[in-house]
Design a protein around this motif. Structure first.
Motif, PDB file in Angstrom:
ATOM      1  N   ILE A  64       8.565  11.793 -50.386  1.00  0.00           N
ATOM      2  CA  ILE A  64       9.538  11.591 -51.461  1.00  0.00           C
ATOM      3  C   ILE A  64      10.625  12.645 -51.269  1.00  0.00           C
ATOM      4  O   ILE A  64      10.688  13.631 -51.968  1.00  0.00           O
ATOM      5  N   HIS A  68      11.142   4.161 -42.742  1.00  0.00           N
ATOM      6  CA  HIS A  68      12.304   3.863 -43.590  1.00  0.00           C
ATOM      7  C   HIS A  68      12.671   2.381 -43.514  1.00  0.00           C
ATOM      8  O   HIS A  68      13.855   2.029 -43.400  1.00  0.00           O
ATOM      9  N   PHE A  73       7.931   4.779 -46.050  1.00  0.00           N
ATOM     10  CA  PHE A  73       8.330   6.185 -46.075  1.00  0.00           C
ATOM     11  C   PHE A  73       8.549   6.806 -44.706  1.00  0.00           C
ATOM     12  O   PHE A  73       9.385   7.695 -44.565  1.00  0.00           O
ATOM     13  N   TYR A 129      14.437   8.908 -49.575  1.00  0.00           N
ATOM     14  CA  TYR A 129      13.942   8.106 -50.707  1.00  0.00           C
ATOM     15  C   TYR A 129      14.841   8.281 -51.929  1.00  0.00           C
ATOM     16  O   TYR A 129      15.192   7.305 -52.586  1.00  0.00           O
TER      17      TYR A 129
END
Length: 160
Positions: free
Chosen positions: A29, A101, A98, A33
């Motif tokens: 995160i 991407h 994550f 993000y």
């Protein structure tokens, strides 16, 4: 509780913890993000950890119920295989979203994840209604997360 009764608890706890730790380790995160456009209804970041902790706990307990209610080794191995597929898909979603991407690829993979949760519910239901019901929050969360993923793709795409 007998030794035979403790074994599925140990296995389910280790498996759920392993999936949770791997997922948490690969979930970044960070700036990428936070730069994504999110819908107004997206939950705060802190809610994800709480939701996943509950889901992993319920999944482990459902696995124990299913194990104890399954009459023979072959059927138990089949159920363990379904849980393993689900754990793999759960982890792969985080890798796609994550690490790579690629929310667009993660959105497609989320369908497989949702189907794996549904398959677990269907497989466990005849053996343990309690175990199957414990997986309903996971299915609801996977539905919500899939819709959120789709919305992020629409707000930010194309990717890659």
């Amino acid at each position: 509780m007998s030794r035979a009764g403790l074994f599925p608890i140990l296995i389910a706890s280790i498996a759920a913890t392993l999936v949770a730790v791997v997922g948490a380790t690969i979930t970044d995160i960070g700036p990428w993000y936070h730069a994504l456009n999110q819908p107004r209804w997206a939950p705060p970041d802190a809610l994800y950890g709480v939701a996943w902790m509950a889901i992993y706990a319920f999944t482990a307990i459902a696995g124990v119920y299913a194990w104890l209610a399954t009459p023979n080794r072959r059927e138990r191995e089949w159920l363990i295989g379904l849980f393993a597929i689900n754990g793999f898909l759960n982890t792969m979603w985080s890798v796609l979203f994550f690490q790579l991407h690629r929310p667009d690829w993660a959105m497609i993979e989320a369908i497989g994840l949702w189907l794996s949760v549904a398959a677990l519910i269907v497989a466990i239901w005849p053996r343990s209604m309690t175990g199957a019901v414990l997986l309903v929050p996971y299915l609801l969360w996977a539905t919500f997360a899939g819709y959120l993923n789709m919305t992020i793709v629409h707000l930010n795409g194309p990717f890659g």
